[in-house]
Write an enzyme that holds these catalytic residues in place. Structure first.
Site, PDB file in Angstrom:
ATOM      1  CB  SER A  67      13.171   4.658  11.048  1.00 56.97           C
ATOM      2  OG  SER A  67      11.773   4.629  11.341  1.00 56.97           O
ATOM      3  N   GLY A 122       2.202  -1.134   6.328  1.00 61.14           N
ATOM      4  CA  GLY A 122       1.628  -2.386   5.847  1.00 61.14           C
ATOM      5  C   GLY A 122       0.115  -2.433   5.947  1.00 61.14           C
ATOM      6  N   GLY A 124      -1.854  -0.772   3.835  1.00 63.38           N
ATOM      7  CA  GLY A 124      -2.396  -0.354   2.547  1.00 63.38           C
ATOM      8  C   GLY A 124      -2.565   1.152   2.463  1.00 63.38           C
ATOM      9  CG  LEU A 125      -3.719   3.161   5.366  1.00 65.64           C
ATOM     10  CD1 LEU A 125      -3.994   3.613   6.790  1.00 65.64           C
ATOM     11  CD2 LEU A 125      -4.937   3.448   4.472  1.00 65.64           C
ATOM     12  CB  SER A 126       0.879   4.548   0.457  1.00 63.29           C
ATOM     13  OG  SER A 126       1.891   4.393  -0.500  1.00 63.29           O
ATOM     14  CB  SER A 127       3.928   3.566   5.713  1.00 63.59           C
ATOM     15  OG  SER A 127       4.393   2.262   5.419  1.00 63.59           O
ATOM     16  CD  GLU A 160       7.565   0.945  -2.749  1.00 68.01           C
ATOM     17  OE1 GLU A 160       7.460   2.154  -2.482  1.00 68.01           O
ATOM     18  OE2 GLU A 160       6.743   0.092  -2.365  1.00 68.01           O
ATOM     19  CG  ASP A 172       0.871   3.865  -3.413  1.00 65.63           C
ATOM     20  OD1 ASP A 172      -0.298   4.011  -3.799  1.00 65.63           O
ATOM     21  OD2 ASP A 172       1.344   2.766  -3.045  1.00 65.63           O
TER      22      ASP A 172
HETATM   23  P1  ADP Z   1       2.504   0.328   2.973  1.00 64.41           P
HETATM   24  O1  ADP Z   1       3.236   1.208   2.018  1.00 64.41           O
HETATM   25  O2  ADP Z   1       1.120  -0.001   2.491  1.00 64.41           O
HETATM   26  O3  ADP Z   1       2.472   0.844   4.368  1.00 64.41           O
HETATM   27  P2  ADP Z   1       4.662  -1.409   2.300  1.00 64.41           P
HETATM   28  O4  ADP Z   1       4.909  -2.859   2.557  1.00 64.41           O
HETATM   29  O5  ADP Z   1       4.678  -0.929   0.903  1.00 64.41           O
HETATM   30  O6  ADP Z   1       3.284  -1.060   3.027  1.00 64.41           O
HETATM   31  O7  ADP Z   1       5.728  -0.542   3.083  1.00 64.41           O
HETATM   32  C1  ADP Z   1       5.957  -0.779   4.455  1.00 64.41           C
HETATM   33  C2  ADP Z   1       7.450  -0.805   4.705  1.00 64.41           C
HETATM   34  O8  ADP Z   1       8.022   0.503   4.488  1.00 64.41           O
HETATM   35  C3  ADP Z   1       7.820  -1.149   6.133  1.00 64.41           C
HETATM   36  O9  ADP Z   1       7.871  -2.537   6.323  1.00 64.41           O
HETATM   37  C4  ADP Z   1       9.183  -0.492   6.268  1.00 64.41           C
HETATM   38  O10 ADP Z   1      10.191  -1.303   5.692  1.00 64.41           O
HETATM   39  C5  ADP Z   1       9.045   0.751   5.413  1.00 64.41           C
HETATM   40  N1  ADP Z   1       8.627   1.899   6.230  1.00 64.41           N
HETATM   41  C6  ADP Z   1       7.496   2.605   6.136  1.00 64.41           C
HETATM   42  N2  ADP Z   1       7.443   3.611   7.040  1.00 64.41           N
HETATM   43  C7  ADP Z   1       8.588   3.544   7.742  1.00 64.41           C
HETATM   44  C8  ADP Z   1       9.157   4.302   8.820  1.00 64.41           C
HETATM   45  N3  ADP Z   1       8.524   5.340   9.381  1.00 64.41           N
HETATM   46  N4  ADP Z   1      10.376   3.919   9.271  1.00 64.41           N
HETATM   47  C9  ADP Z   1      11.031   2.872   8.728  1.00 64.41           C
HETATM   48  N5  ADP Z   1      10.548   2.144   7.730  1.00 64.41           N
HETATM   49  C10 ADP Z   1       9.347   2.438   7.225  1.00 64.41           C
HETATM   50 MG    MG Z   2       3.770   0.681   0.027  1.00 61.67          MG
END
Ligand code: ADP
Ligand code: MG
Length: 382
Positions: A67, A122, A124-127, A160, A172
């Site tokens: 990543s 992190g 709250g936009l669901s990365s 997850e 999400d």
């Molecule tokens: P949100 O989904 O709201 O952004 P989460 O805590 O559920 O917050 O997910 C965030 C986590 O997902 C990050 O700490 C990381 O571990 C993982 N993550 C998200 N996007 C990436 C990315 N582009 N590359 C690597 N890890 C990611």
């Molecule tokens: Mg999440």
């Protein structure tokens, strides 16, 4: 994130161009919070922000993950490795997707993956779901699995839940997998049936602003699991299959039967928020988008006072935005930080954003990130 940059980065890492490049979006939820593990309704929309996955198929059991957004180099795993990844580490998300697919009997025999994202993590936009769904869609196509979008979402959720250890609902992943531009997704989380509800704030002379408080939420910290357990206890006490089956009209009777004051608050939130989703959809279908504003603000009060998952920064966004003339506002996502949504007339949007930024400065908080949520497309091959 352009397809050529991501493909070039993949080639620099792995020595050959990727088989393909896929994208999946982050989301905001317009209304219906903490309803998705109660078999209830939600109304998310996809953001223009995406996680992009460049992926090549492998047939030797090797999984290589990289990543651009996480520190460190390539993580190499075996698809057969029996122990679930746990204890943190971003690689658990894509590896979890591979394992969820394999456990479901799908012959995923390895992959090289490079990720890059414009979804804030992190916030709250669901990365996390964007990442899972981008990888799941890539593997579905590369291995010819022929899975439907809801099936991919379920497997991403399972990744997850079981491999990362976050007991999230399915909203999400469904938003990332199924959203359509210019629409919000009315999702019934009981059976994953859904309808695309036209929602285009700009066409109505409105904006839906996302305000990222920059307070990092930590859903793993037990508060989420505690709410979930409380809701399940409430359903049991009421003899309901899930809180979705408790009628809003007969809510006072149901509440009177609950002896635990905390459970009573949780039940009141879930039942009323489920009803707020239905009210919002009726308003959107009737073309009365402005009237959605007060429903959002009511939803925030319920999350703050009954479910108690807000925080001072989120309350400040909502209070300030409404006082500055927004039509309505609420926290979105799991709470305890993360983001809020604000519905506002387009010509008031700048004034409201300035008021919120000023209030944050006045309170000594870091400056919030503010951008308009343009309802965007779900996961796709680029
Ligand atoms: P949100 O989904 O709201 O952004 P989460 O805590 O559920 O917050 O997910 C965030 C986590 O997902 C990050 O700490 C990381 O571990 C993982 N993550 C998200 N996007 C990436 C990315 N582009 N590359 C690597 N890890 C990611
Ligand atoms: Mg999440």
């Amino acid at each position: 994130m352009s397809i050529t940059t991501t493909a070039a980065a993949f080639e620099a890492l792995y020595g050959a161009p990727p088989d393909g490049v896929w994208a999946a979006p982050g989301r905001v939820n317009l209304i219906g919070e903490y309803t998705d593990f109660n078999d209830g309704f939600v109304l998310p929309l996809a953001l223009p922000h995406t996680t992009v996955a460049a992926v090549s198929r492998r047939d030797d059991g090797v999984l290589r993950l990289h990543s651009a957004d996480a520190g460190g180099g390539i993580v190499q795993l075996s698809v057969d490795s029996p122990a679930p990844l746990s204890g943190g580490g971003w690689a658990a998300y894509p590896a979890g997707v591979v394992r969820a697919l394999r456990e479901a009997g799908h012959p995923v025999t390895g992959a090289d993956v490079h990720l890059t994202s414009t979804v804030p993590t992190g916030a709250g936009l669901s990365s996390s779901a964007a990442l899972e769904v981008a990888v799941a869609l890539a593997l579905d196509e590369l291995f010819g699995l022929g899975l439907s979008r809801p099936e991919l979402a379920r497997l991403a959720q399972r990744a997850e839940n079981a491999f990362v250890g976050v007991p999230c609902g399915v909203m999400d992943q469904m938003a990332a997998a199924c959203a359509v531009a210019g629409h919000a997704l009315h999702l019934d989380t009981r059976d994953l049936s859904y309808r695309q509800v036209p929602f285009d704030p700009a066409r109505e002379g409105l904006r839906l602003l996302v305000v990222d408080t920059r307070v990092k939420h930590a859903l793993g910290d037990g508060a989420y699991a505690e709410r979930r357990a409380g809701c399940e206890a409430g359903a049991r006490a009421l003899g309901a299959r899930a809180l979705r089956d408790v009628s809003a009209v007969r809510l006072p009777e149901a509440l009177a039967r609950l002896t635990d004051a905390t459970v009573r608050r949780y039940v009141r939130h879930v039942v009323t928020d489920n009803a707020r989703v239905e009210r919002t959809i009726a308003l959107l279908d009737a073309g009365d988008v402005r009237a959605v504003g007060p429903v959002l603000t009511e939803g925030h009060a319920s999350l703050r006072d009954d479910l108690r998952v807000s925080c001072p920064e989120l309350d400040l966004v909502v209070g300030t935005a409404v006082a500055a003339g927004a039509l309505g506002a609420r926290m979105t996502g799991g709470g305890f930080g993360g983001s809020a949504v604000v519905l506002v007339d387009a010509d008031r949007a700048d004034a409201v954003a300035t008021a919120v930024t000023g209030a944050f400065a006045g309170a000594g908080y870091a400056a919030p990130g503010i951008f308009p949520a343009v309802p965007s497309a779900g996961a796709r091959r680029l």
